[in-house]
Scaffold this motif. Structure first.
Motif, PDB file in Angstrom:
ATOM      1  N   ASP A   3       0.822  -1.217   0.000  1.00  0.00           N
ATOM      2  CA  ASP A   3       0.000   0.000   0.000  1.00  0.00           C
ATOM      3  C   ASP A   3       0.854   1.265   0.000  1.00  0.00           C
ATOM      4  OD1 ASP A   3       1.000  -0.383   2.523  1.00  0.00           O
ATOM      5  OD2 ASP A   3      -0.822   0.260   3.555  1.00  0.00           O
ATOM      6  N   ALA A   4       2.036   1.192  -0.584  1.00  0.00           N
ATOM      7  CA  ALA A   4       2.945   2.341  -0.605  1.00  0.00           C
ATOM      8  C   ALA A   4       2.328   3.483  -1.404  1.00  0.00           C
ATOM      9  CB  ALA A   4       4.287   1.947  -1.214  1.00  0.00           C
ATOM     10  N   TRP A   5       2.486   4.690  -0.881  1.00  0.00           N
ATOM     11  CA  TRP A   5       1.987   5.863  -1.596  1.00  0.00           C
ATOM     12  C   TRP A   5       3.033   6.260  -2.625  1.00  0.00           C
ATOM     13  CZ3 TRP A   5       5.136  10.098  -1.183  1.00  0.00           C
ATOM     14  CH2 TRP A   5       6.053  10.078  -0.133  1.00  0.00           C
ATOM     15  N   HIS A   6       2.582   6.969  -3.658  1.00  0.00           N
ATOM     16  CA  HIS A   6       3.480   7.379  -4.730  1.00  0.00           C
ATOM     17  C   HIS A   6       3.307   8.868  -4.994  1.00  0.00           C
ATOM     18  CE1 HIS A   6       4.549   3.257  -5.692  1.00  0.00           C
ATOM     19  NE2 HIS A   6       3.265   2.954  -5.578  1.00  0.00           N
ATOM     20  N   LEU A   7       4.412   9.560  -5.138  1.00  0.00           N
ATOM     21  CA  LEU A   7       4.341  10.983  -5.478  1.00  0.00           C
ATOM     22  C   LEU A   7       3.721  11.186  -6.853  1.00  0.00           C
ATOM     23  CD1 LEU A   7       7.697  12.375  -4.105  1.00  0.00           C
ATOM     24  CD2 LEU A   7       5.426  12.721  -3.196  1.00  0.00           C
ATOM     25  N   ASN A   8       3.778  10.152  -7.702  1.00  0.00           N
ATOM     26  CA  ASN A   8       3.154  10.271  -9.030  1.00  0.00           C
ATOM     27  C   ASN A   8       1.669  10.585  -8.917  1.00  0.00           C
ATOM     28  OD1 ASN A   8       5.571   9.688 -10.250  1.00  0.00           O
ATOM     29  ND2 ASN A   8       5.122   7.515 -10.564  1.00  0.00           N
ATOM     30  N   ASP A   9       0.999  10.054  -7.890  1.00  0.00           N
ATOM     31  CA  ASP A   9      -0.423  10.342  -7.691  1.00  0.00           C
ATOM     32  C   ASP A   9      -0.634  11.845  -7.496  1.00  0.00           C
ATOM     33  OD1 ASP A   9      -0.825   7.621  -7.828  1.00  0.00           O
ATOM     34  OD2 ASP A   9      -0.894   7.359  -5.649  1.00  0.00           O
ATOM     35  N   TYR A  10       0.244  12.471  -6.730  1.00  0.00           N
ATOM     36  CA  TYR A  10       0.118  13.902  -6.484  1.00  0.00           C
ATOM     37  C   TYR A  10       0.491  14.707  -7.731  1.00  0.00           C
ATOM     38  CZ  TYR A  10      -0.436  12.365  -1.741  1.00  0.00           C
ATOM     39  OH  TYR A  10      -0.904  11.735  -0.628  1.00  0.00           O
ATOM     40  N   GLN A  11       1.485  14.238  -8.452  1.00  0.00           N
ATOM     41  CA  GLN A  11       1.857  14.890  -9.709  1.00  0.00           C
ATOM     42  C   GLN A  11       0.681  14.868 -10.679  1.00  0.00           C
ATOM     43  OE1 GLN A  11       4.690  16.454 -10.627  1.00  0.00           O
ATOM     44  NE2 GLN A  11       4.087  16.783 -12.741  1.00  0.00           N
ATOM     45  N   ARG A  12       0.030  13.720 -10.795  1.00  0.00           N
ATOM     46  CA  ARG A  12      -1.130  13.601 -11.697  1.00  0.00           C
ATOM     47  C   ARG A  12      -2.270  14.500 -11.247  1.00  0.00           C
ATOM     48  NH1 ARG A  12       0.764   8.245 -12.231  1.00  0.00           N
ATOM     49  NH2 ARG A  12      -0.397   7.526 -10.410  1.00  0.00           N
ATOM     50  N   ARG A  57       0.197   4.554   8.531  1.00  0.00           N
ATOM     51  CA  ARG A  57       1.090   3.448   8.178  1.00  0.00           C
ATOM     52  C   ARG A  57       2.414   3.467   8.938  1.00  0.00           C
ATOM     53  NH1 ARG A  57       3.055   4.552   3.471  1.00  0.00           N
ATOM     54  NH2 ARG A  57       4.051   2.555   3.374  1.00  0.00           N
ATOM     55  N   SER A  58       2.609   4.429   9.838  1.00  0.00           N
ATOM     56  CA  SER A  58       3.943   4.631  10.411  1.00  0.00           C
ATOM     57  C   SER A  58       4.462   3.411  11.163  1.00  0.00           C
ATOM     58  CB  SER A  58       3.972   5.869  11.306  1.00  0.00           C
ATOM     59  OG  SER A  58       3.161   5.676  12.444  1.00  0.00           O
ATOM     60  N   SER A  59       3.627   2.733  11.918  1.00  0.00           N
ATOM     61  CA  SER A  59       4.130   1.572  12.671  1.00  0.00           C
ATOM     62  C   SER A  59       4.677   0.504  11.740  1.00  0.00           C
ATOM     63  CB  SER A  59       3.014   0.981  13.536  1.00  0.00           C
ATOM     64  OG  SER A  59       2.696   1.865  14.578  1.00  0.00           O
ATOM     65  N   ALA A  60       3.920   0.175  10.716  1.00  0.00           N
ATOM     66  CA  ALA A  60       4.368  -0.851   9.764  1.00  0.00           C
ATOM     67  C   ALA A  60       5.596  -0.373   8.995  1.00  0.00           C
ATOM     68  CB  ALA A  60       3.237  -1.207   8.799  1.00  0.00           C
ATOM     69  N   MET A  61       5.580   0.917   8.594  1.00  0.00           N
ATOM     70  CA  MET A  61       6.698   1.472   7.835  1.00  0.00           C
ATOM     71  C   MET A  61       7.985   1.429   8.662  1.00  0.00           C
ATOM     72  SD  MET A  61       7.114   5.381   6.372  1.00  0.00           S
ATOM     73  CE  MET A  61       6.978   6.064   8.012  1.00  0.00           C
ATOM     74  N   LEU A  62       7.901   1.878   9.918  1.00  0.00           N
ATOM     75  CA  LEU A  62       9.085   1.887  10.774  1.00  0.00           C
ATOM     76  C   LEU A  62       9.563   0.469  11.073  1.00  0.00           C
ATOM     77  CD1 LEU A  62       8.143   4.741  13.261  1.00  0.00           C
ATOM     78  CD2 LEU A  62       9.769   4.836  11.359  1.00  0.00           C
ATOM     79  N   ARG A  63       8.627  -0.448  11.280  1.00  0.00           N
ATOM     80  CA  ARG A  63       8.994  -1.847  11.524  1.00  0.00           C
ATOM     81  C   ARG A  63       9.764  -2.409  10.332  1.00  0.00           C
ATOM     82  NH1 ARG A  63       4.476  -2.949  13.708  1.00  0.00           N
ATOM     83  NH2 ARG A  63       3.400  -3.521  11.799  1.00  0.00           N
ATOM     84  N   HIS A  65      11.453  -0.714   7.962  1.00  0.00           N
ATOM     85  CA  HIS A  65      12.760  -0.068   7.777  1.00  0.00           C
ATOM     86  C   HIS A  65      13.748  -0.461   8.872  1.00  0.00           C
ATOM     87  CE1 HIS A  65      12.241   2.433   4.200  1.00  0.00           C
ATOM     88  NE2 HIS A  65      10.957   2.328   4.508  1.00  0.00           N
ATOM     89  N   ARG A  66      13.270  -0.678  10.071  1.00  0.00           N
ATOM     90  CA  ARG A  66      14.160  -1.141  11.142  1.00  0.00           C
ATOM     91  C   ARG A  66      14.656  -2.548  10.857  1.00  0.00           C
ATOM     92  NH1 ARG A  66      10.328   1.576  15.685  1.00  0.00           N
ATOM     93  NH2 ARG A  66      11.215   3.674  15.502  1.00  0.00           N
ATOM     94  N   LYS A  67      13.785  -3.371  10.295  1.00  0.00           N
ATOM     95  CA  LYS A  67      14.179  -4.736   9.928  1.00  0.00           C
ATOM     96  C   LYS A  67      15.260  -4.696   8.840  1.00  0.00           C
ATOM     97  CE  LYS A  67      12.233  -9.065   8.201  1.00  0.00           C
ATOM     98  NZ  LYS A  67      11.031  -9.731   7.689  1.00  0.00           N
ATOM     99  N   ILE A  68      15.063  -3.832   7.850  1.00  0.00           N
ATOM    100  CA  ILE A  68      16.057  -3.677   6.780  1.00  0.00           C
ATOM    101  C   ILE A  68      17.387  -3.212   7.370  1.00  0.00           C
ATOM    102  CG2 ILE A  68      16.675  -2.282   4.751  1.00  0.00           C
ATOM    103  CD1 ILE A  68      13.611  -2.265   4.102  1.00  0.00           C
ATOM    104  N   ARG A  69      17.311  -2.244   8.273  1.00  0.00           N
ATOM    105  CA  ARG A  69      18.525  -1.685   8.883  1.00  0.00           C
ATOM    106  C   ARG A  69      19.268  -2.743   9.704  1.00  0.00           C
ATOM    107  NH1 ARG A  69      21.991   1.328   7.935  1.00  0.00           N
ATOM    108  NH2 ARG A  69      23.278   1.974   9.624  1.00  0.00           N
ATOM    109  N   LYS A  70      18.523  -3.497  10.512  1.00  0.00           N
ATOM    110  CA  LYS A  70      19.146  -4.552  11.320  1.00  0.00           C
ATOM    111  C   LYS A  70      19.816  -5.593  10.434  1.00  0.00           C
ATOM    112  CE  LYS A  70      16.158  -4.282  15.368  1.00  0.00           C
ATOM    113  NZ  LYS A  70      15.063  -4.925  16.113  1.00  0.00           N
ATOM    114  N   GLY A  71      19.169  -5.917   9.327  1.00  0.00           N
ATOM    115  CA  GLY A  71      19.763  -6.885   8.401  1.00  0.00           C
ATOM    116  C   GLY A  71      21.060  -6.368   7.823  1.00  0.00           C
TER     117      GLY A  71
END
Length: 198
Positions: A3-12, A57-63, A65-71
Motif C-alpha cells: 500500500d505504498a503511496w506514490h508521489l506520481n499520484d500527487y503529480q497527476r 502506516r507509520s508503525s508498519a513502515m518503521l517496523r 525499515h528497522r528490519k532492513i537496517r538490522k539486516g
C-alpha cells in the motif's frame, strides 16, 4: 510495501488541476502565476492527506525499515568482523589502561593540583568516547561519519601530545579555555532554549 503511496499520484492530481484551469481560461493564459496559484491552493490539502496516510502506516513502515537496517548491520558486522574485533580490542585496552592510570595517579594529581594530568586524562576519556562513536558508525555503515570522527580523534591525540610537551601552564590555560567554552554554550542555551523547545 503493497500500500505504498506514490508521489506520481500527487503529480497527476496537480496536472489535472492545471488542465482544468487551461480548459476554463484557455491554453494561452496559463502562466507560471496560474500554475503557482493552483499548486498553492492544492498543496496544503495534499500534505494533510499525505501526513494522515503516513501516520496511519507509520508503525508498519518503521517496523519494515528497522528490519532492513538490522539486516544490513548484521551483514556488515559479519563481513568486517575481524577488523571490528581488533578495533574494539584496542578501544577496550585503551579504556582500561586509562582507567588504571587515573585510579593510580589521581590522588597525587589532586594533591599537587596537576593541570597537565587533568587535561591529558580528560582528553583520554574523550578519545575513548570518540573511538566508540567511530566503531558504532562503522558497524552501522556510515564510513564518512566514522572518518570525520576519526579526524576528531586525531586532533585529540595531537592536542594531548602538545600539552604533554608544553607542560602544566599551557595545560591550565587549556582547561580554563574549555570551561569558558562550556560557559558560553550554557549562556547560548539559556538565551535560545525556549525557541528550541517549542
Amino acid at each position: 510495501m503493497s500500500d505504498a503511496w506514490h508521489l506520481n499520484d500527487y503529480q497527476r492530481a496537480i496536472e489535472a488541476l492545471i488542465a482544468d484551469a487551461m480548459a476554463v481560461h484557455g491554453e494561452d493564459v496559463v502562466t507560471d502565476d496560474l500554475i503557482d496559484e493552483v499548486i498553492d491552493g492544492t498543496f496544503p490539502k495534499m500534505t494533510d492527506t499525505l501526513y494522515a496516510e503516513l501516520s496511519r502506516r507509520s508503525s508498519a513502515m518503521l517496523r519494515e525499515h528497522r528490519k532492513i537496517r538490522k539486516g544490513f548491520v548484521r551483514r556488515n558486522f559479519r563481513r568486517w568482523r575481524a577488523g571490528f574485533d581488533l578495533l574494539e580490542q584496542l578501544i577496550v585496552i585503551s579504556q582500561e589502561t586509562g582507567q588504571a592510570i587515573n585510579e593510580a595517579l589521581r590522588p597525587a594529581a589532586i594533591e599537587a593540583n596537576d593541570a597537565l594530568f587533568e587535561a591529558v586524562i580528560t582528553n583520554h576519556a574523550r578519545a575513548v568516547q570518540v573511538s566508540r562513536e567511530i566503531m558504532t558508525l562503522m558497524i552501522g555503515g556510515f564510513p564518512d561519519g566514522a572518518l570525520a570522527r576519526w579526524r576528531t580523534l586525531h586532533e585529540i591525540g595531537v592536542t594531548s601530545v602538545f600539552l604533554s610537551q608544553q607542560g602544566p601552564t599551557v595545560a591550565k590555560r587549556y582547561i580554563l579555555h574549555d570551561h569558558i567554552t562550556s560557559y558560553k554554550r550554557a549562556l547560548n542555551y539559556m538565551e535560545h532554549h525556549e525557541r528550541a523547545e517549542s
